[in-house]
Design a protein around this motif. Structure first.
Motif, PDB file in Angstrom:
ATOM      1  N   HIS A  85      30.695 -18.888  -3.806  1.00 31.85           N
ATOM      2  CA  HIS A  85      29.511 -18.163  -3.327  1.00 31.85           C
ATOM      3  C   HIS A  85      29.431 -16.746  -3.868  1.00 31.85           C
ATOM      4  O   HIS A  85      28.393 -16.317  -4.336  1.00 31.85           O
ATOM      5  N   GLY A 116      30.108 -27.934  -1.255  1.00 31.07           N
ATOM      6  CA  GLY A 116      30.627 -26.568  -1.240  1.00 31.07           C
ATOM      7  C   GLY A 116      30.599 -25.978  -2.640  1.00 31.07           C
ATOM      8  O   GLY A 116      30.254 -26.661  -3.603  1.00 31.07           O
ATOM      9  N   GLY A 117      30.943 -24.700  -2.744  1.00 35.79           N
ATOM     10  CA  GLY A 117      30.949 -24.058  -4.056  1.00 35.79           C
ATOM     11  C   GLY A 117      31.271 -22.585  -3.937  1.00 35.79           C
ATOM     12  O   GLY A 117      31.262 -22.013  -2.838  1.00 35.79           O
ATOM     13  N   PHE A 122      22.642 -22.194   0.800  1.00 37.89           N
ATOM     14  CA  PHE A 122      23.568 -22.426  -0.310  1.00 37.89           C
ATOM     15  C   PHE A 122      24.258 -23.780  -0.150  1.00 37.89           C
ATOM     16  O   PHE A 122      24.391 -24.549  -1.112  1.00 37.89           O
ATOM     17  N   LEU A 123      24.673 -24.082   1.073  1.00 35.20           N
ATOM     18  CA  LEU A 123      25.362 -25.355   1.322  1.00 35.20           C
ATOM     19  C   LEU A 123      24.408 -26.536   1.134  1.00 35.20           C
ATOM     20  O   LEU A 123      24.812 -27.591   0.647  1.00 35.20           O
ATOM     21  N   GLU A 124      23.131 -26.332   1.473  1.00 32.94           N
ATOM     22  CA  GLU A 124      22.156 -27.409   1.255  1.00 32.94           C
ATOM     23  C   GLU A 124      21.996 -27.696  -0.242  1.00 32.94           C
ATOM     24  O   GLU A 124      21.859 -28.834  -0.659  1.00 32.94           O
ATOM     25  N   ARG A 125      22.072 -26.639  -1.044  1.00 27.65           N
ATOM     26  CA  ARG A 125      21.972 -26.825  -2.506  1.00 27.65           C
ATOM     27  C   ARG A 125      23.273 -27.337  -3.106  1.00 27.65           C
ATOM     28  O   ARG A 125      23.273 -27.906  -4.190  1.00 27.65           O
ATOM     29  N   ASN A 126      24.388 -27.071  -2.405  1.00 27.47           N
ATOM     30  CA  ASN A 126      25.722 -27.460  -2.896  1.00 27.47           C
ATOM     31  C   ASN A 126      26.469 -28.161  -1.767  1.00 27.47           C
ATOM     32  O   ASN A 126      27.349 -27.570  -1.132  1.00 27.47           O
TER      33      ASN A 126
END
Ligand code: CO
Length: 134
Positions: free
Chosen positions: A78, A75-76, A68-72
């Motif tokens: 979750h 941050g974002g 998720f962090l690689e895509r964002n």
């Protein structure tokens, strides 16, 4: 069926920096970082009058929030966590309606030591939903 909003989880690249932001800019009550190796995250709990925010930084290579962090990278948000009184009854009702429960469908013990399940975001308005039995 659902009760209170238990927490909103936000994945961040640096949980200490995020805690400083919430404390310094928003005046929020923040915990020290808590490593939860079994969950693959380091968490800072932000306590608000009506709910909590959980700031999650990936911990370890197999962290469930690393992708998720690689895509964002900045941050974002979750997931949202809603409280339920009976998690098995909630699961059975949702599965009976065709909703998808992630994993093997059996509740796991979550970051608060209580049984939790996650619901597929595609079934819930693009939002990952955690149910926690309280
Ligand atoms: Co959660």
């Amino acid at each position: 069926m659902i009760g209170r909003l238990n927490h909103v989880a936000i994945v961040v690249p640096d949980v200490k920096a995020a805690a400083k932001l919430y404390k310094g800019m928003l005046g929020a009550l923040v915990s020290e970082p808590v490593p939860l190796p079994a969950h693959g995250v380091t968490t800072v709990f932000v306590t608000l009058p009506n709910t909590k925010i959980e700031l999650l930084e990936p911990l370890g290579e197999k962290s469930p929030v690393r992708a998720f962090l690689e895509r964002n990278p900045a941050g974002g948000m979750h997931h949202l966590c809603y409280e339920v009184a009976d998690i098995l009854a909630a699961r059975d009702k949702l599965e009976g309606e065709g909703m998808r429960v992630l994993g093997d469908g059996e509740p796991a013990i979550g970051a608060h030591g209580k049984p939790v399940l996650f619901l597929h975001p595609k079934d819930f308005c693009g939002t990952l939903i955690e149910l926690e039995e309280v």
